[in-house]
Design a protein around this motif. Sequence first.
Motif, mmCIF file in Angstrom:
data_model
loop_
_atom_site.group_PDB
_atom_site.id
_atom_site.type_symbol
_atom_site.label_atom_id
_atom_site.label_comp_id
_atom_site.label_asym_id
_atom_site.label_seq_id
_atom_site.Cartn_x
_atom_site.Cartn_y
_atom_site.Cartn_z
ATOM 1 N N VAL A 77 0.834 -1.201 0.000
ATOM 2 C CA VAL A 77 0.000 0.000 0.000
ATOM 3 C C VAL A 77 0.869 1.251 0.000
ATOM 4 O O VAL A 77 0.669 2.169 -0.816
ATOM 5 C CB VAL A 77 -0.946 0.015 1.220
ATOM 6 N N PRO A 127 -4.433 1.095 -1.856
ATOM 7 C CA PRO A 127 -5.071 0.078 -1.012
ATOM 8 C C PRO A 127 -5.814 -0.995 -1.805
ATOM 9 O O PRO A 127 -5.726 -2.194 -1.495
ATOM 10 C CB PRO A 127 -6.043 0.895 -0.150
ATOM 11 N N TRP A 157 -8.649 -1.261 2.849
ATOM 12 C CA TRP A 157 -8.636 -1.182 4.320
ATOM 13 C C TRP A 157 -9.502 -2.249 4.961
ATOM 14 O O TRP A 157 -9.043 -3.022 5.799
ATOM 15 C CB TRP A 157 -9.097 0.190 4.791
#
Length: 267
Positions: free
Chosen positions: A19, A54, A141
């Motif tokens: 990420v 992400p 996430w």
Amino acid sequence: MANLSHTLRYSPLRFFGLVFGLSWLPWMAAAYISHLPDEQPLAITLALAGLLGPAVAAGIMIRPGTGSRLWQDFRKRLFSLAGVTPGRLLVMFGLILIPLAIATWLSVRMGQSAAQFAVSSGFLPMLPLALIAALLEELGWRGYGVDSLRSVWRMLLPVTLVFSGLWALWHLPLFFIQGTYQHQLWQTGGIYVANFFISIFPASVMANWFYYRCQRSIPAAVLFHFTLVMAAELLQIAPLTKCIWSAILFLIAALLIAIEQDFFCKE
């Protein structure tokens, strides 16, 4: 709280490494280019490319289409609304919007302009970008990152503390890209930069609470993230008001942890 299957194997270090690499590299380039004359379009393109970090990292870790257990679990949650009830939606909206209204009222009482209650002219133009950003972030996430941390720390509170720190750090290069919201905060003053980082903790507490209460629904996580961002754009609030709002959200997060001790502090 939904229990994670012990058959799911996560690698949080690799995920967050990916990420940061996928986001920070284009963002650092954008930070340099944005201060050059006539290069703003390229800087914006690189800034938007960094938002993919992400989601792309989650895709690499999950390997879509391989038939892996991680992919099956992700696919099941991708469109799931099983835990999203009207009651939970009302609570979620209330936790975000009522503190915003109280913060704005307190700000006006302290001498700030009452024009803060007017709807911001940037609210509607921000809708598409906010939705895209919320989707790309939450695919990573809550699609992989938070659950991967829970594979290391079973209790949700330490997971939330670690994640909020990583999420705050992830935003750092944006402060050096001319034209971003974070760069505007940097120019406004250090106290507002500090408030941005502090506000990430209560946001993480409430986001994780809502996500797990909604049976790890990814659409629920996207909805929470989108609502939080758009609430910040809804009214013409002053920077001081955002500090008051953050303080109220911090208090609510602390109360939420205290009330839901079993939820946050038991494996």
